[in-house]
Design an enzyme around this catalytic site. Structure first.
Site, PDB file in Angstrom:
ATOM      1  N   LYS A  14       0.823  -1.216   0.000  1.00  0.00           N
ATOM      2  CA  LYS A  14       0.000   0.000   0.000  1.00  0.00           C
ATOM      3  C   LYS A  14       0.857   1.267   0.000  1.00  0.00           C
ATOM      4  O   LYS A  14       0.566   2.204  -0.730  1.00  0.00           O
ATOM      5  CB  LYS A  14      -0.941   0.025   1.214  1.00  0.00           C
ATOM      6  CG  LYS A  14      -1.977  -1.084   1.216  1.00  0.00           C
ATOM      7  CD  LYS A  14      -2.919  -0.989   2.403  1.00  0.00           C
ATOM      8  CE  LYS A  14      -2.246  -1.019   3.748  1.00  0.00           C
ATOM      9  NZ  LYS A  14      -1.612  -2.285   4.117  1.00  0.00           N
ATOM     10  N   ARG A  89     -11.320   1.070   8.791  1.00  0.00           N
ATOM     11  CA  ARG A  89     -10.899  -0.271   9.213  1.00  0.00           C
ATOM     12  C   ARG A  89     -12.078  -1.145   9.619  1.00  0.00           C
ATOM     13  O   ARG A  89     -11.913  -2.343   9.814  1.00  0.00           O
ATOM     14  CB  ARG A  89      -9.933  -0.175  10.395  1.00  0.00           C
ATOM     15  CG  ARG A  89      -8.578   0.344  10.019  1.00  0.00           C
ATOM     16  CD  ARG A  89      -7.644   0.239  11.214  1.00  0.00           C
ATOM     17  NE  ARG A  89      -6.397   0.939  10.993  1.00  0.00           N
ATOM     18  CZ  ARG A  89      -5.316   0.401  10.455  1.00  0.00           C
ATOM     19  NH1 ARG A  89      -5.337  -0.844  10.065  1.00  0.00           N
ATOM     20  NH2 ARG A  89      -4.221   1.102  10.301  1.00  0.00           N
ATOM     21  N   ARG A 128      11.411  -6.379   5.238  1.00  0.00           N
ATOM     22  CA  ARG A 128      11.293  -4.940   5.563  1.00  0.00           C
ATOM     23  C   ARG A 128      11.834  -4.679   6.964  1.00  0.00           C
ATOM     24  O   ARG A 128      12.461  -3.654   7.219  1.00  0.00           O
ATOM     25  CB  ARG A 128       9.825  -4.514   5.448  1.00  0.00           C
ATOM     26  CG  ARG A 128       9.597  -3.034   5.688  1.00  0.00           C
ATOM     27  CD  ARG A 128       8.194  -2.621   5.334  1.00  0.00           C
ATOM     28  NE  ARG A 128       7.272  -2.843   6.451  1.00  0.00           N
ATOM     29  CZ  ARG A 128       5.972  -2.599   6.401  1.00  0.00           C
ATOM     30  NH1 ARG A 128       5.413  -2.157   5.272  1.00  0.00           N
ATOM     31  NH2 ARG A 128       5.206  -2.805   7.443  1.00  0.00           N
ATOM     32  N   ARG A 134      11.380  -1.319  12.524  1.00  0.00           N
ATOM     33  CA  ARG A 134      10.108  -1.529  13.215  1.00  0.00           C
ATOM     34  C   ARG A 134      10.106  -2.914  13.856  1.00  0.00           C
ATOM     35  O   ARG A 134      10.213  -3.914  13.152  1.00  0.00           O
ATOM     36  CB  ARG A 134       8.943  -1.415  12.231  1.00  0.00           C
ATOM     37  CG  ARG A 134       8.665  -0.014  11.771  1.00  0.00           C
ATOM     38  CD  ARG A 134       7.552   0.061  10.762  1.00  0.00           C
ATOM     39  NE  ARG A 134       6.344  -0.646  11.187  1.00  0.00           N
ATOM     40  CZ  ARG A 134       5.213  -0.615  10.519  1.00  0.00           C
ATOM     41  NH1 ARG A 134       5.103   0.075   9.399  1.00  0.00           N
ATOM     42  NH2 ARG A 134       4.159  -1.277  10.954  1.00  0.00           N
ATOM     43  N   ARG A 146      -0.887  -9.889  13.141  1.00  0.00           N
ATOM     44  CA  ARG A 146      -1.374  -8.680  12.452  1.00  0.00           C
ATOM     45  C   ARG A 146      -2.197  -9.052  11.223  1.00  0.00           C
ATOM     46  O   ARG A 146      -3.231  -8.442  10.949  1.00  0.00           O
ATOM     47  CB  ARG A 146      -0.189  -7.790  12.037  1.00  0.00           C
ATOM     48  CG  ARG A 146       0.420  -7.048  13.206  1.00  0.00           C
ATOM     49  CD  ARG A 146       1.787  -6.464  12.871  1.00  0.00           C
ATOM     50  NE  ARG A 146       1.773  -5.534  11.767  1.00  0.00           N
ATOM     51  CZ  ARG A 146       2.861  -5.231  11.054  1.00  0.00           C
ATOM     52  NH1 ARG A 146       4.016  -5.786  11.320  1.00  0.00           N
ATOM     53  NH2 ARG A 146       2.786  -4.355  10.072  1.00  0.00           N
TER      54      ARG A 146
END
Length: 193
Positions: A14, A89, A128, A134, A146
């Site tokens: 995204k 969401r 990533r 992160r 998640r």
């Protein structure tokens, strides 16, 4: 006005695609996370309310988030359109967004969902995580949680837009430019209908 909801699980691409869409269509990027942070930093009434809740570990209620989106829509009335990132969401959020947009005589043009299998998402997020710093991208069980959370809580929003004839699924695996081309084709088809 072109209003897009870019949809997909964590790691679907995204962020990469929204940058390209913003540039091509001259859209205002509406990221609820960025909005919350900027309202808090500016010390606005909504920001202070959100910070107070977040400091208590409480999710920011929909009406506060909708208020922030309303403020951003109001500031950008001459915009070519908006790309919604991280919102809605839930179905109640989608319904509230429809009501808000109708007050500006506009609506969601289309929801583009990037579809990627869980194994590929896990692989992408772990990769990533090596560069993002992160912690939630570095723990495989957290990544899977998640994705499960997305599937259980957020996927019903796709059904909401599908009932309106505004949902388009795009395979999120492949060359970035090819995926971008498919997204643009879907947007242009939706804008003409």
């Amino acid at each position: 006005m072109l209003n897009l909801v870019l949809f997909g699980p964590p790691g679907a691409g995204k962020g990469t695609q929204s940058e390209k869409l913003i540039e091509k269509y001259k859209l205002v990027h509406l990221s609820t996370g960025d909005l919350l942070r900027s309202q808090i930093a500016a010390g606005t009434e909504l920001g202070l309310k959100a910070k107070s809740l977040m400091d208590q570990g409480i999710l920011v209620p929909d009406e506060v988030v909708i208020g922030m989106i309303d403020s951003k829509l109001n500031e950008n009335q001459a915009a070519a359109g908006f790309i919604f990132d991280g919102f809605p969401r839930t179905v109640p959020q989608a319904e509230a967004l429809d009501v808000l947009l109708s007050q500006y005589n506009t609506a969601i043009t289309t929801m583009v969902a990037l579809v990627v299998e869980e194994e590929e998402l896990t692989k992408r997020l772990l990769l990533r995580g090596q560069t993002s710093g992160r912690p939630d991208d570095q723990n495989e069980s957290l990544i899977r949680r998640r994705v499960t959370e997305y599937n259980e809580k957020t996927m019903p929003v796709a059904g909401y837009y599908e009932q309106q004839g505004k949902y388009v699924a795009i395979n999120g695996i492949g060359e970035i430019e090819a995926i971008f081309g498919q997204i643009c084709d879907a947007i242009e088809a939706a804008a003409q209908s």
